[in-house]
Design a protein around this motif. Structure first.
Motif, short mmCIF file in Angstrom:
data_model
loop_
_atom_site.label_atom_id
_atom_site.label_comp_id
_atom_site.label_asym_id
_atom_site.label_seq_id
_atom_site.Cartn_x
_atom_site.Cartn_y
_atom_site.Cartn_z
N ARG A 1 0.77 -1.22 0.03
CA ARG A 1 -0.01 0.09 -0.03
C ARG A 1 0.79 1.38 0.04
O ARG A 1 2.07 1.34 0.37
CB ARG A 1 -0.99 0.05 1.15
N PHE A 2 0.21 2.55 -0.47
CA PHE A 2 0.99 3.55 -0.48
C PHE A 2 0.01 4.47 0.71
O PHE A 2 -1.07 4.47 0.76
CB PHE A 2 1.20 4.37 -1.63
N ILE A 3 0.64 5.48 1.14
CA ILE A 3 0.07 6.72 1.91
C ILE A 3 -0.16 7.70 1.27
O ILE A 3 0.93 8.51 0.59
CB ILE A 3 1.03 6.72 3.10
N THR B 1 -10.20 8.70 -4.01
CA THR B 1 -9.07 9.10 -3.34
C THR B 1 -9.11 10.30 -2.73
O THR B 1 -8.96 10.61 -1.37
CB THR B 1 -7.59 8.56 -3.79
N THR C 1 -6.28 7.34 4.12
CA THR C 1 -5.14 7.96 3.26
C THR C 1 -4.14 6.81 2.70
O THR C 1 -3.25 7.03 2.14
CB THR C 1 -4.18 8.52 4.51
N GLU C 2 -4.49 5.54 2.88
CA GLU C 2 -4.06 4.24 2.22
C GLU C 2 -4.82 3.94 1.08
O GLU C 2 -6.03 3.95 0.95
CB GLU C 2 -4.01 3.11 3.45
N SER D 1 -3.86 0.72 -1.82
CA SER D 1 -3.27 -0.46 -2.12
C SER D 1 -2.34 -0.42 -3.32
O SER D 1 -2.66 0.57 -4.22
CB SER D 1 -4.22 -1.68 -2.48
N CYS E 1 -3.42 1.87 -6.88
CA CYS E 1 -2.55 3.06 -6.94
C CYS E 1 -1.91 2.94 -8.58
O CYS E 1 -2.22 3.82 -9.32
CB CYS E 1 -1.33 3.07 -6.03
N ASN F 1 7.01 4.66 0.89
CA ASN F 1 5.57 4.52 0.23
C ASN F 1 4.85 5.77 0.50
O ASN F 1 3.52 5.52 0.58
CB ASN F 1 5.01 3.01 0.84
N ILE F 2 5.29 6.98 0.71
CA ILE F 2 4.45 8.01 1.14
C ILE F 2 4.50 8.92 -0.05
O ILE F 2 5.52 9.39 -0.80
CB ILE F 2 4.88 9.01 2.35
#
Length: 317
Positions: free
Chosen positions: A14-16, A83, A93-94, A96, A100, A175-176
């Motif tokens: 996942r990304f933030i 999003t 805020t997450e 996958s 993404c 990952n942010i």
């Protein structure tokens, strides 16, 4: 290439996502203008699409290209909506990794379509001014639908390898993201592996789509100005140029924010995160908000169609 010897490599699940840096406490209030913009985008572009679909007098090249532009803008906005509202309204805020990549693919594909449609519209204006008697003979329905199909296919074919190239990269705990949606220029800064191939292919996409399209639009308007200046009467010149006003506004509202965002990404960490967010939002939200307003105000046939639609609804009530 980044050094990954001290940090374990992994494929993120996942990304933030980030909203407006420094204004996290105000996100619920910031969501209000975003909601208003989405309402304008879907209502404005939806109205234009409905008017063009229902009014047979508007089944002409100029308005069919306008319908394509509205569809592309709705596509871009629909890609960001889950999003953006998730971050600002609900604090989600997450996202996958696969979601993404899908959002990135969708946003950039519709953006490529939008650029190609703007080029097609400039060609349409040139043909209408240069050879008005053969306008509909040159831009026939099969030719227009063929152009639409090729624009869609080109966008998909160009973007598909980019998602595959991103999947083969390794990440090292980064990952942010910088925005409330996934964009390739942002994602490509996160991997710790060699991103040379990705950067080269990304540059190829930019130059072969946005770069080439913008150059050909300038060339088209050079031909348009040359043709207009050859018109004998001043009234004729003004009338010819007036048909291009809305398209010129659409071109500037699209390419100016894109150029600004490109410069911000090039400067990277030397630029405020707030400026990053503002330029990305201007790039994605300004064209679909401005264009339906401009075309509704400046295009007489669209105004007439909207008035007829509203009067028909009132009559039913």
């Amino acid at each position: 290439m980044r050094n990954s010897s001290s940090t374990p490599e992994f494929l993120p699940t996942r990304f933030i996502l980030v909203g407006i840096p420094g204004l996290e406490a105000e996100h619920i209030w910031i969501s209000i203008p975003f909601c208003l913009m989405y309402m304008i985008i879907f209502l404005g572009n939806g109205t234009i699409l409905h008017v063009i679909r229902t009014d047979t007098a508007l089944h002409q090249p100029m308005y069919l290209f306008l319908a394509m532009l509205a569809l592309a803008e709705v596509g871009v906005s629909a890609s960001t909506l889950p999003t953006v509202l998730g971050v600002f309204l609900f604090g989600i805020t997450e996202i996958s990794f696969n979601a993404c990549l899908l959002q990135m693919f969708s946003i950039h594909s519709f953006s490529i379509m939008e650029s190609a449609v703007l080029l097609s519209m400039s060609v349409d204006r040139f043909v209408a001014i240069y050879n008005p008697l053969r306008y509909t003979a040159i831009l026939t329905m099969p030719r227009i639908f063929g152009m639409a199909a090729s624009i869609g296919l080109k966008s998909i074919v160009l973007m598909a390898p980019l998602t595959i190239l991103l999947r083969r990269l390794t990440f090292c705990g980064h990952n942010i993201l910088s925005h409330s949606y996934c964009l390739h220029p942002n994602l490509i800064h996160l991997p710790c592996g060699d991103t040379t191939v990705n950067n080269i292919y990304g540059l190829f996409i930019i130059t072969s789509t946005f770069g080439l399209d913008s150059l050909l639009i300038v060339v088209s308007y050079g031909f348009i100005l040359h043709t207009v200046l050859s018109i004998a009467t001043g009234d004729g010149r003004r009338k010819a140029l007036s048909t291009c006003g809305s398209h010129v506004c659409a071109v500037f509202s699209y390419y100016v924010p894109m150029l600004g965002l490109s410069m911000v990404h090039r400067l990277g960490y030397h630029v405020s995160p707030l400026l990053h967010a503002m330029m990305a939002n201007a790039y994605l939200f300004l064209p679909p908000v401005v264009n339906p307003i401009v075309y509704s105000i400046k295009t007489k046939e669209i105004r007439r169609g909207i008035s007829w639609m509203l009067s028909e609804k009132k009559a039913r009530v």
